[in-house]
Write a protein that holds these residues in place. Structure first.
Motif, mmCIF file in Angstrom:
data_model
loop_
_atom_site.group_PDB
_atom_site.id
_atom_site.type_symbol
_atom_site.label_atom_id
_atom_site.label_comp_id
_atom_site.label_asym_id
_atom_site.label_seq_id
_atom_site.Cartn_x
_atom_site.Cartn_y
_atom_site.Cartn_z
ATOM 1 N N LEU A 164 -7.839 1.644 4.387
ATOM 2 C CA LEU A 164 -6.678 0.764 4.324
ATOM 3 C C LEU A 164 -5.505 1.499 4.950
ATOM 4 O O LEU A 164 -5.504 2.732 5.033
ATOM 5 C CB LEU A 164 -6.335 0.388 2.884
ATOM 6 C CG LEU A 164 -7.347 -0.468 2.120
ATOM 7 C CD1 LEU A 164 -6.919 -0.610 0.659
ATOM 8 C CD2 LEU A 164 -7.519 -1.840 2.763
ATOM 9 N N GLY A 165 -4.511 0.752 5.386
ATOM 10 C CA GLY A 165 -3.245 1.352 5.739
ATOM 11 C C GLY A 165 -2.315 1.288 4.545
ATOM 12 O O GLY A 165 -2.553 0.517 3.602
ATOM 13 N N ARG A 166 -1.280 2.095 4.569
ATOM 14 C CA ARG A 166 -0.295 2.081 3.482
ATOM 15 C C ARG A 166 1.095 2.203 4.099
ATOM 16 O O ARG A 166 1.378 3.169 4.815
ATOM 17 C CB ARG A 166 -0.554 3.223 2.501
ATOM 18 C CG ARG A 166 0.339 3.222 1.246
ATOM 19 C CD ARG A 166 -0.103 4.328 0.296
ATOM 20 N NE ARG A 166 0.806 4.514 -0.813
ATOM 21 C CZ ARG A 166 0.709 3.880 -1.977
ATOM 22 N NH1 ARG A 166 -0.269 3.037 -2.170
ATOM 23 N NH2 ARG A 166 1.579 4.122 -2.963
ATOM 24 N N LEU A 167 1.931 1.217 3.848
ATOM 25 C CA LEU A 167 3.279 1.179 4.406
ATOM 26 C C LEU A 167 4.284 1.095 3.269
ATOM 27 O O LEU A 167 4.240 0.155 2.472
ATOM 28 C CB LEU A 167 3.433 -0.015 5.351
ATOM 29 C CG LEU A 167 4.696 -0.082 6.225
ATOM 30 C CD1 LEU A 167 4.488 -1.040 7.397
ATOM 31 C CD2 LEU A 167 5.918 -0.544 5.430
ATOM 32 N N SER B 290 -2.840 6.182 7.106
ATOM 33 C CA SER B 290 -4.184 5.683 6.839
ATOM 34 C C SER B 290 -4.674 6.260 5.514
ATOM 35 O O SER B 290 -4.412 7.425 5.201
ATOM 36 C CB SER B 290 -5.134 6.092 7.972
ATOM 37 O OG SER B 290 -6.461 5.749 7.662
ATOM 38 N N VAL B 291 -5.382 5.432 4.748
ATOM 39 C CA VAL B 291 -5.988 5.879 3.497
ATOM 40 C C VAL B 291 -7.502 5.729 3.663
ATOM 41 O O VAL B 291 -8.068 4.661 3.431
ATOM 42 C CB VAL B 291 -5.494 5.057 2.295
ATOM 43 C CG1 VAL B 291 -6.008 5.664 0.998
ATOM 44 C CG2 VAL B 291 -3.973 4.968 2.282
ATOM 45 N N PRO B 292 -8.180 6.798 4.085
ATOM 46 C CA PRO B 292 -9.613 6.698 4.383
ATOM 47 C C PRO B 292 -10.443 6.343 3.150
ATOM 48 O O PRO B 292 -10.215 6.861 2.057
ATOM 49 C CB PRO B 292 -9.959 8.101 4.895
ATOM 50 C CG PRO B 292 -8.658 8.668 5.380
ATOM 51 C CD PRO B 292 -7.624 8.115 4.434
ATOM 52 N N GLY B 293 -11.393 5.443 3.340
ATOM 53 C CA GLY B 293 -12.320 5.085 2.272
ATOM 54 C C GLY B 293 -11.663 4.569 1.019
ATOM 55 O O GLY B 293 -12.174 4.764 -0.082
ATOM 56 N N ALA B 294 -10.550 3.859 1.164
ATOM 57 C CA ALA B 294 -9.780 3.438 -0.008
ATOM 58 C C ALA B 294 -10.400 2.276 -0.756
ATOM 59 O O ALA B 294 -10.124 2.070 -1.935
ATOM 60 C CB ALA B 294 -8.363 3.054 0.419
ATOM 61 N N HIS C 94 -0.491 -1.158 0.297
ATOM 62 C CA HIS C 94 -1.646 -1.126 1.195
ATOM 63 C C HIS C 94 -1.775 -2.415 2.005
ATOM 64 O O HIS C 94 -1.384 -3.486 1.554
ATOM 65 C CB HIS C 94 -2.938 -0.934 0.390
ATOM 66 C CG HIS C 94 -3.027 0.381 -0.311
ATOM 67 N ND1 HIS C 94 -2.500 0.578 -1.570
ATOM 68 C CD2 HIS C 94 -3.572 1.564 0.062
ATOM 69 C CE1 HIS C 94 -2.719 1.834 -1.952
ATOM 70 N NE2 HIS C 94 -3.367 2.447 -0.979
ATOM 71 N N PHE C 95 -2.365 -2.287 3.188
ATOM 72 C CA PHE C 95 -2.715 -3.446 3.997
ATOM 73 C C PHE C 95 -4.095 -3.223 4.592
ATOM 74 O O PHE C 95 -4.541 -2.092 4.782
ATOM 75 C CB PHE C 95 -1.676 -3.703 5.098
ATOM 76 C CG PHE C 95 -1.495 -2.581 6.094
ATOM 77 C CD1 PHE C 95 -2.227 -2.545 7.282
ATOM 78 C CD2 PHE C 95 -0.578 -1.564 5.860
ATOM 79 C CE1 PHE C 95 -2.053 -1.525 8.202
ATOM 80 C CE2 PHE C 95 -0.397 -0.532 6.778
ATOM 81 C CZ PHE C 95 -1.138 -0.511 7.947
ATOM 82 N N ALA C 96 -4.782 -4.336 4.899
ATOM 83 C CA ALA C 96 -6.157 -4.262 5.390
ATOM 84 C C ALA C 96 -6.272 -4.537 6.881
ATOM 85 O O ALA C 96 -7.108 -3.942 7.560
ATOM 86 C CB ALA C 96 -7.029 -5.259 4.626
ATOM 87 N N VAL C 97 -5.451 -5.436 7.403
ATOM 88 C CA VAL C 97 -5.542 -5.841 8.801
ATOM 89 C C VAL C 97 -4.490 -5.132 9.646
ATOM 90 O O VAL C 97 -4.809 -4.350 10.539
ATOM 91 C CB VAL C 97 -5.394 -7.374 8.942
ATOM 92 C CG1 VAL C 97 -5.446 -7.797 10.414
ATOM 93 C CG2 VAL C 97 -6.475 -8.085 8.154
ATOM 94 N N MET C 98 -3.226 -5.432 9.377
ATOM 95 C CA MET C 98 -2.151 -4.871 10.185
ATOM 96 C C MET C 98 -0.839 -4.943 9.421
ATOM 97 O O MET C 98 -0.699 -5.645 8.426
ATOM 98 C CB MET C 98 -1.995 -5.655 11.485
ATOM 99 C CG MET C 98 -1.591 -7.112 11.285
ATOM 100 S SD MET C 98 -0.910 -7.904 12.769
ATOM 101 C CE MET C 98 0.695 -7.089 12.868
ATOM 102 N N ALA C 99 0.119 -4.201 9.914
ATOM 103 C CA ALA C 99 1.491 -4.292 9.442
ATOM 104 C C ALA C 99 2.380 -4.129 10.662
ATOM 105 O O ALA C 99 1.940 -3.685 11.724
ATOM 106 C CB ALA C 99 1.792 -3.211 8.404
#
Length: 313
Positions: free
Chosen positions: A136-139, A296-300, A143-148
């Motif tokens: 996941l991304g984290r802003l 990026s949050v790997p394997g979240a 967290h977000f899955a697709v985009m921010a």
């Protein structure tokens, strides 16, 4: 909240799941609706079902936390990308797998993973599909899955209304964008993994966890939700002519051909704007901010995926 008390005795792989939870956005539709989902789960042998319905995606995290507290072995999420994002943000770092039932207007995360808008098949993937640990991304803490992103894309998402998207798909976003171009550029400084990568005027900054983003536009050709990185894009397009060229090339799958787009890959990103800009996560608008801290949050998150597909090793 209602709870299904079906008396079917679970067998095989379904029995190993223990409790199964459903968190559903009741205003979203797929196939024969939530009644068909109940029947499909009962027919599959799910007999210990936690059932939660919400009227807005922002109410979903509370239900997800209840499912976690009750130690459910699987969570079905019924809704679109906004619903998935809220649930993924709550599940991040847990061991509970998430199964997506793509019932929303935008189902980009499901589409990127190869999960079809077919209720029976989505249920089958949830119960029997391959479990994958995805990034996941984290802003700014969410967290977000697709985009921010921040800047132009916020207006684009807001203005591409439901009817327009239904009729024209990805072209709706091109059209909406061109209708509302303001040509606003803001001094933007971007550091990627500790190194200054961009320092200049920009109209939009994007962070992609998958390749296909808002409106079904293939913006990041090399993006994968299991590589531990985010794709970072910045646009310097100004005015209708610049954006027509940029969005047209993005819609055609040639983002890097645009003279107004730069793309890099990284794990940690810091952005500073000279003036506050509204940002969004997976199509959901948030507040204005002058600083963005992204990583990026790997394997979240564990997601139920097809046996073969875009994220298969």
């Amino acid at each position: 909240m209602t709870t299904n008390t079906a008396t079917v005795t679970p067998t095989g792989a379904v029995a190993q799941l223990g409790r199964v939870a459903v968190v559903a956005h009741r205003r979203k539709s797929l196939g024969g609706g939530l009644d068909e989902l109940r029947e499909a789960l009962a027919d599959a042998g799910v007999g210990n079902l936690l059932w939660y319905e919400v009227s807005k995606s922002r109410k979903a995290p509370k239900k997800v936390r209840k499912a976690l507290k009750k130690r459910a072995g699987l969570l079905f999420v019924w809704g679109g990308d906004g619903m998935v994002q809220r649930c993924a943000d709550t599940l991040a770092g847990s061991d509970m797998p998430m199964a997506i039932l793509p019932a929303g207007t935008a189902n980009l995360f499901a589409a990127n993973l190869g999960i079809p808008e077919d209720l029976a098949e989505a249920v089958r993937i949830g119960l029997h599909g391959r479990r994958r640990r995805l990034d996941l991304g984290r802003l700014n803490g969410e967290h977000f899955a697709v985009m921010a992103g921040a800047g132009f894309d916020g207006d684009l998402i807001r203005d591409a209304d439901r009817d327009l998207k239904g009729r024209f798909g990805r072209l709706a976003y091109v059209w909406a964008g061109l209708r509302h171009v303001r040509g606003e550029l803001v001094r933007t400084r971007i550091r990627v993994d500790g190194v200054t990568w961009f320092d200049g005027e920009a109209s939009c900054v994007l962070f992609g966890n998958v390749g296909t983003i808002t409106g079904g536009i293939p913006a990041f050709d090399d993006a994968r939700p299991d590589d531990g990185c985010l794709e970072v894009g910045v646009s310097t397009a100004r005015g209708a002519i610049d954006w027509a060229r940029t969005l047209g090339r993005m819609a055609a799958g040639r983002s890097t051909d645009s003279p107004f787009v730069r793309i890099i890959r990284g794990r940690r990103v810091k952005v500073r704007f000279d003036a506050p800009r509204r940002y969004e996560l997976d199509g959901g608008a948030r507040t204005r901010a002058q600083k963005l801290n992204v990583r990026s949050v790997p394997g979240a998150l564990t997601v139920c995926c097809p046996e073969t597909g875009p994220v298969s090793a």
